[in-house]
Design a protein around this motif. Structure first.
Motif, mmCIF file in Angstrom:
data_model
loop_
_atom_site.group_PDB
_atom_site.id
_atom_site.type_symbol
_atom_site.label_atom_id
_atom_site.label_comp_id
_atom_site.label_asym_id
_atom_site.label_seq_id
_atom_site.Cartn_x
_atom_site.Cartn_y
_atom_site.Cartn_z
ATOM 1 N N ASP A 1 -11.817 6.877 8.534
ATOM 2 C CA ASP A 1 -10.739 6.014 9.024
ATOM 3 C C ASP A 1 -11.060 4.560 8.684
ATOM 4 O O ASP A 1 -12.023 3.996 9.218
ATOM 5 N N ALA A 2 -10.264 3.946 7.812
ATOM 6 C CA ALA A 2 -10.497 2.559 7.383
ATOM 7 C C ALA A 2 -10.342 1.584 8.546
ATOM 8 O O ALA A 2 -10.997 0.538 8.569
ATOM 9 N N MET B 1 0.830 -1.210 0.000
ATOM 10 C CA MET B 1 0.000 0.000 0.000
ATOM 11 C C MET B 1 0.859 1.253 0.000
ATOM 12 O O MET B 1 0.564 2.236 -0.673
ATOM 13 N N GLY B 2 1.939 1.191 0.782
ATOM 14 C CA GLY B 2 2.766 2.371 0.958
ATOM 15 C C GLY B 2 2.304 3.150 2.175
ATOM 16 O O GLY B 2 1.168 3.008 2.629
ATOM 17 N N THR B 3 3.147 3.985 2.704
ATOM 18 C CA THR B 3 2.802 4.749 3.901
ATOM 19 C C THR B 3 1.865 5.915 3.591
ATOM 20 O O THR B 3 1.305 6.517 4.503
ATOM 21 N N LYS B 4 1.691 6.225 2.311
ATOM 22 C CA LYS B 4 0.762 7.287 1.929
ATOM 23 C C LYS B 4 0.202 6.990 0.536
ATOM 24 O O LYS B 4 0.753 6.166 -0.211
ATOM 25 N N PRO B 5 -0.913 7.604 0.160
ATOM 26 C CA PRO B 5 -1.532 7.347 -1.141
ATOM 27 C C PRO B 5 -0.589 7.627 -2.305
ATOM 28 O O PRO B 5 0.344 8.431 -2.176
ATOM 29 N N PRO B 6 -0.826 6.976 -3.439
ATOM 30 C CA PRO B 6 0.072 7.132 -4.586
ATOM 31 C C PRO B 6 -0.016 8.496 -5.260
ATOM 32 O O PRO B 6 0.823 8.831 -6.098
ATOM 33 N N ILE B 7 -1.020 9.289 -4.915
ATOM 34 C CA ILE B 7 -1.197 10.592 -5.543
ATOM 35 C C ILE B 7 -1.838 11.542 -4.540
ATOM 36 O O ILE B 7 -2.613 11.127 -3.674
ATOM 37 N N LYS B 8 -1.484 12.810 -4.618
ATOM 38 C CA LYS B 8 -2.067 13.793 -3.717
ATOM 39 C C LYS B 8 -3.530 14.028 -4.075
ATOM 40 O O LYS B 8 -3.927 13.896 -5.232
ATOM 41 N N ASP B 9 -4.302 14.408 -3.090
ATOM 42 C CA ASP B 9 -5.740 14.550 -3.273
ATOM 43 C C ASP B 9 -6.094 15.589 -4.334
ATOM 44 O O ASP B 9 -7.039 15.416 -5.104
ATOM 45 N N LEU C 1 -10.415 -8.791 4.480
ATOM 46 C CA LEU C 1 -11.205 -9.876 5.049
ATOM 47 C C LEU C 1 -10.650 -10.278 6.410
ATOM 48 O O LEU C 1 -11.139 -11.215 7.032
ATOM 49 N N GLU C 2 -9.619 -9.564 6.833
ATOM 50 C CA GLU C 2 -9.010 -9.804 8.142
ATOM 51 C C GLU C 2 -9.348 -8.652 9.078
ATOM 52 O O GLU C 2 -9.630 -7.535 8.642
ATOM 53 N N THR C 3 -9.284 -8.922 10.377
ATOM 54 C CA THR C 3 -9.571 -7.897 11.376
ATOM 55 C C THR C 3 -8.330 -7.053 11.645
ATOM 56 O O THR C 3 -7.231 -7.354 11.159
ATOM 57 N N ASN C 4 -8.513 -6.015 12.434
ATOM 58 C CA ASN C 4 -7.366 -5.193 12.830
ATOM 59 C C ASN C 4 -6.362 -5.988 13.650
ATOM 60 O O ASN C 4 -5.176 -5.648 13.681
ATOM 61 N N VAL C 5 -6.825 -7.057 14.308
ATOM 62 C CA VAL C 5 -5.916 -7.912 15.076
ATOM 63 C C VAL C 5 -4.977 -8.650 14.133
ATOM 64 O O VAL C 5 -3.762 -8.662 14.318
ATOM 65 N N GLN C 6 -5.556 -9.290 13.109
ATOM 66 C CA GLN C 6 -4.726 -10.025 12.143
ATOM 67 C C GLN C 6 -3.847 -9.081 11.335
ATOM 68 O O GLN C 6 -2.757 -9.458 10.881
ATOM 69 N N ASN C 7 -4.317 -7.860 11.132
ATOM 70 C CA ASN C 7 -3.573 -6.889 10.335
ATOM 71 C C ASN C 7 -2.516 -6.136 11.142
ATOM 72 O O ASN C 7 -1.907 -5.196 10.641
ATOM 73 N N SER C 8 -2.296 -6.535 12.379
ATOM 74 C CA SER C 8 -1.401 -5.777 13.264
ATOM 75 C C SER C 8 0.025 -5.677 12.730
ATOM 76 O O SER C 8 0.728 -4.710 13.006
ATOM 77 N N ARG C 9 0.433 -6.670 11.927
ATOM 78 C CA ARG C 9 1.801 -6.610 11.374
ATOM 79 C C ARG C 9 1.886 -5.633 10.196
ATOM 80 O O ARG C 9 2.974 -5.230 9.799
ATOM 81 N N ILE C 10 0.731 -5.265 9.641
ATOM 82 C CA ILE C 10 0.696 -4.301 8.540
ATOM 83 C C ILE C 10 0.256 -2.958 9.100
ATOM 84 O O ILE C 10 -0.860 -2.815 9.575
ATOM 85 N N ARG C 11 1.139 -1.983 9.035
ATOM 86 C CA ARG C 11 0.848 -0.691 9.655
ATOM 87 C C ARG C 11 0.490 0.404 8.650
ATOM 88 O O ARG C 11 0.087 1.504 9.045
ATOM 89 N N ASP C 12 0.600 0.133 7.379
ATOM 90 C CA ASP C 12 0.438 1.182 6.366
ATOM 91 C C ASP C 12 -0.896 1.914 6.475
ATOM 92 O O ASP C 12 -0.946 3.141 6.500
ATOM 93 N N TYR C 13 -2.005 1.175 6.533
ATOM 94 C CA TYR C 13 -3.310 1.837 6.493
ATOM 95 C C TYR C 13 -3.637 2.588 7.774
ATOM 96 O O TYR C 13 -4.611 3.345 7.825
ATOM 97 N N ARG C 14 -2.824 2.390 8.809
ATOM 98 C CA ARG C 14 -3.026 3.145 10.038
ATOM 99 C C ARG C 14 -2.354 4.519 9.985
ATOM 100 O O ARG C 14 -2.556 5.356 10.873
ATOM 101 N N ASN C 15 -1.573 4.741 8.942
ATOM 102 C CA ASN C 15 -0.870 6.009 8.782
ATOM 103 C C ASN C 15 -1.874 7.143 8.572
ATOM 104 O O ASN C 15 -2.887 6.980 7.903
ATOM 105 N N GLN C 16 -1.566 8.294 9.130
ATOM 106 C CA GLN C 16 -2.449 9.457 9.043
ATOM 107 C C GLN C 16 -2.762 9.840 7.605
ATOM 108 O O GLN C 16 -3.840 10.358 7.304
#
Length: 366
Positions: free
Chosen positions: A352-353, A100-108, A122-137
């Motif tokens: 917030d996704a 995904m990257g730490t930020k979107p591929p293009i500015k708004d 299809l996974e919960t935030n628990v299973q996704n804990s190792r992936i931090r990208d979508y939690r980025n501001q």
């Protein structure tokens, strides 16, 4: 003066009627025109589905397991080539996968405002804990739709579905009860899960004297294939433990769907509202008991009583579970396509996704 008043009132009434008729005629034509416009748009919608217009649904970071699944529905096709990003009607970002990257591929301010961005998981935030990208501001307030396991999602993709049978099954339930010679089975390969299900099963075994819970998979001592397990559940075991690896809102995986059509009673454990999915008396829910001891005591009672056991199977057999993951994916793909073809397409902003995946908690009964 007394004679003139009624005449004056009649004149005023006449003028009012003329004005009312004029306004009615005016608004009637407006509303009629609006209906004609809406009808024209809907006709255009119908034509669009059979036209040469093609909607590209771009997977920005497609999960590997989707590689062999359906790639087309109607006038929509999926792609993974990021070079056609600007030509795509929708872009799907998989929250549970890297890339995904730490930020979107293009500015708004440079983004195609007609393009739909979809948050998929299809996974919960628990299973996704190792992936931090979508939690980025940077990923807040950029998605337009959600695509996940929750009924509230814009694109709802459950692990399976249950539908009522047109004709109830006819079985010899007495024979089914008599042939069962083992208490309960549990297939699990994710050990020490967030839901503490391992500890819960250990507690259950402590209260069992004349039987035990046989554990299959990486976390148990029995190794078996899926087809062999299905056969064993059907013929030998009285119960199957469909315990989720996380206590999260609406989270129900394939465990119960995969074995729902077998002659076995499912025991569920999770944070979903199971009675909204399955018939009330067709399963046993651990949360309906004060403690593990009460649960096991009830299961033993059902396992030793032919009438009680058969009644659960009879209720369950009024329904059937269906839908492999590939079928569920195809349904979701077609849902996206229908939405993209809709002239009244709803485009919103997801704040917030992470929040959209719901709340996860630690159980307090272990």
């Amino acid at each position: 003066m007394d004679i003139c008043k009624p005449q004056g009132l009649r004149v005023i009434g006449f003028i009012g009627s003329v004005v009312a008729i004029t306004y009615f005629s005016f608004f009637y034509h407006i509303f009629q025109s609006s209906d004609q416009i809406r009808t024209a748009i809907l006709e255009e919608f119908v034509d669009l589905k059979s036209s040469n217009v093609t909607h590209i649904i771009l997977w920005w970071n497609r999960p590997a397991w989707l590689a062999t699944y359906e790639r087309k529905c109607g006038n929509c096709i999926t792609a993974t080539n990021r070079g056609i990003f600007h030509k795509s009607s929708a872009v799907v970002f998989s929250l549970a996968d890297r890339g995904m990257g730490t930020k979107p591929p293009i500015k708004d301010n440079k983004r195609n405002q007609n393009q739909i961005w979809i948050a998929f998981s299809l996974e919960t935030n628990v299973q996704n804990s190792r992936i931090r990208d979508y939690r980025n501001q940077h990923w807040k307030n950029v998605f337009n739709w959600t695509w996940n396991y929750r009924p509230s999602a814009d694109i709802f993709m459950p692990s399976g579905r249950v539908s009522k049978r047109l004709k109830p099954l006819s079985k010899d339930y007495s024979m089914i009860f008599q042939r069962k010679n083992k208490f309960a089975a549990w297939a699990v390969s994710h050990c020490n899960a967030h839901s503490l299900r391992d500890k819960f099963v250990t507690q259950m075994n402590m209260y069992l004297q004349n039987g035990s819970i046989d554990i299959f998979g990486k976390c148990g001592r029995f190794k078996i294939s899926k087809s062999e397990l299905s056969s064993l559940l059907n013929y030998d075991y009285k119960f199957y433990l469909a315990f989720e690896n996380a206590f999260c809102d609406d989270y129900v995986t394939e465990k119960i769907f995969a074995n729902y059509n077998n002659d076995v009673i499912n025991v569920v454990r999770g944070r979903a509202n199971y009675t909204e999915i399955f018939s009330k008396d067709s399963f046993i829910n651990t949360k309906d008991f004060r403690n593990t001891s009460d649960l096991v005591r009830f299961m033993i009672e059902v396992s030793e009583n032919e009438t009680l056991y058969s009644n659960v199977l009879i209720q369950k057999d009024k329904f059937q579970a269906w839908g492999r993951l590939g079928e569920q994916y195809k349904n979701s793909l077609c849902d996206i396509c229908r939405k993209l073809n809709d002239p009244f397409l709803e485009k919103k902003t997801i704040i917030d996704a992470e929040d959209e995946l719901g709340q996860c908690i630690k159980p307090n009964d272990v």
